[in-house]
Design an enzyme around this catalytic site. Sequence first.
Site, PDB file in Angstrom:
ATOM      1  N   GLY A 136       0.829  -1.122   0.012  1.00  0.00           N
ATOM      2  CA  GLY A 136       0.076  -0.022   0.010  1.00  0.00           C
ATOM      3  C   GLY A 136       0.925   1.237   0.013  1.00  0.00           C
ATOM      4  CB  CYS A 143     -25.860 -10.498 -17.428  1.00  0.00           C
ATOM      5  SG  CYS A 143     -25.100 -10.294 -19.073  1.00  0.00           S
ATOM      6  CB  CYS A 198     -24.191 -14.601 -19.754  1.00  0.00           C
ATOM      7  SG  CYS A 198     -23.754 -13.630 -18.111  1.00  0.00           S
ATOM      8  CB  CYS A 226     -21.174  -9.207 -17.911  1.00  0.00           C
ATOM      9  SG  CYS A 226     -22.099 -10.488 -17.304  1.00  0.00           S
ATOM     10  CB  CYS A 247     -20.548 -11.728 -20.962  1.00  0.00           C
ATOM     11  SG  CYS A 247     -22.415 -11.727 -20.925  1.00  0.00           S
TER      12      CYS A 247
HETATM   13 ZN   LIG Z   1     -23.412 -11.585 -18.883  1.00  0.00          ZN
END
Ligand SMILES: [Zn+2]
Lengths: 281, 252
Positions: free
Chosen positions: A30, A239, A242, A264, A270
């Site tokens: 970090g 989605c 998909c 997506c 996807c």
């Molecule tokens: Zn998708």
Amino acid sequence: MSSGYNFAYLDEPTKRMLRRSLLKAVAIPGYQVPFASREMPLPFGWGTGGIQVTAAILGRDDRLKVIDQGADDTTNAVSIRDFFAKTAGVATTLSTRDATVIQTRHRIPETPLQHGQIMVFQVPIPEPLRWLEPRETETRRMHAFADYGAMHLKLYEDVARYGRITTAYDYPVLVAGRYLMRPSPIPRFDNPKLDASPALMLFGAGREKRIYAVPPYTSVKSLDFEDHPFTIESWDRPCARCGAADSYLDEIITDDRGGRRFVCSDTDHCNQRLDAKEKAA
Amino acid sequence: MSGPILEVRDLEKRYGARRAVAGVSLDVWPGEVLGIVGESGSGKTTLLSAIAGRVAPSAGSVTYDGRDLTELADVDRSRLIGDKIGFVHQNPRDGLRLNVSAGGNVAEKLMAAGARNYGALRETACRWLDRVEIGRDRVDDHPSKFSGGMQQRLQIARVLATQPQLVLMDEPTGGLDVSVQAKLLDLLRGLVDELGLAVVVVTHDLGVARLLAHRLLVMKDGLVVEHGLTDQVLDDPAHAYTQLLVSSVLQV
Ligand SMILES: [Zn+2]
């Protein structure tokens, strides 16, 4: 691989310098390590920090994936992938599972990352305290002393003004309980993927000349309040391509009559799901 | 607590050959307000900065609650001072974040101390606004929109919200109109009494010193030339310089 370039474009002393900065970054999770950012044959804003990091870590056996937003086929992603195909002759892939190095600007893939994989983030603004404190000497002191009283202030101001935490991208995190870090402009949906990830996460900011890292299996906590806990975005529909109900969705305008669909943002994810459905059918 | 909350011993601050503070010792007890008066250039502001860890002393010690601040690592000193010692700047703009709401200004150090409940933070911020007589309806306004007197009251709320045990004040009413000064002094005196704060207040204004301080140190050329109870020092000054200071006030 074209002749006339050193492997992966950068000369070996530059890559060694970058690797030293990367090793320091991994050793201090970090923490922003300064490095001597080089001119790259792409303008700032095109991910020159990420490209330099990728150039420094690529080996001949690597398989590179590049995404912009979640897609492999945007201009930026294609340019960077072609750049390394040309200058390093490495194999490229669209598949998250097959990639050994994934350079990204806005997303962490939905497919869970594996140990041994490396994510490289293109970072526009590395300093999480910059909105509050313009002086570099002062932000360095705040990091050195872990003087992070200000770190919740942005979230406080969000809730005071809007009634909730509205920070949607680049949501601040505390790494390994020590350093405050900007995760680059990923949606906060992706923040939990940073926490204890088996993959190595490297962040490069070209214009600001900073490198930082999250080593595998490192704690990455998103800041929040007890009564306004950290949450990720959710959608009231799956989605449209998909059917995934657990991935980050982009809104796509489908016609000029206001029609829209949610699909997506991670195109590889996807497509893999669609392929699997077709095979099963 | 059995002893002084702050002990300064033989403190010196040199800039080249010049000694801005030339060996000062003082104690502040819990609940006590110590005034440091003198003209500009007397070393009083440098002394306060050294106590606050803002300038490194050239010699001597500053012991807070049994720990010598000059011996601590920078990070430990910064943390101790941040947690336990408040600092009120003459110019409120030096002690506030002007691009952050009034509530955020008060809540910041509470969050630094670990407070993580937004509702409680906001309620605490509002209660502090009440105490410094700023309307709760201003809690989301930026202090850049406030008058000078309101900004100073907000700075005081920000400093006191974390309940420091010792508060250092540098000309807290300087730069304000006389009528605003009087109101702020009343408010400060009330808060100091009510909270039982230990305070070191630096001022060139003997009226401020008389109203706030229990004891006074008079400084000249980096040295303490007189010290004692406030009324005694102001009404019956022993040192020629203090007599001059007091008489010049009376002439105003
Ligand atoms: Zn998708």
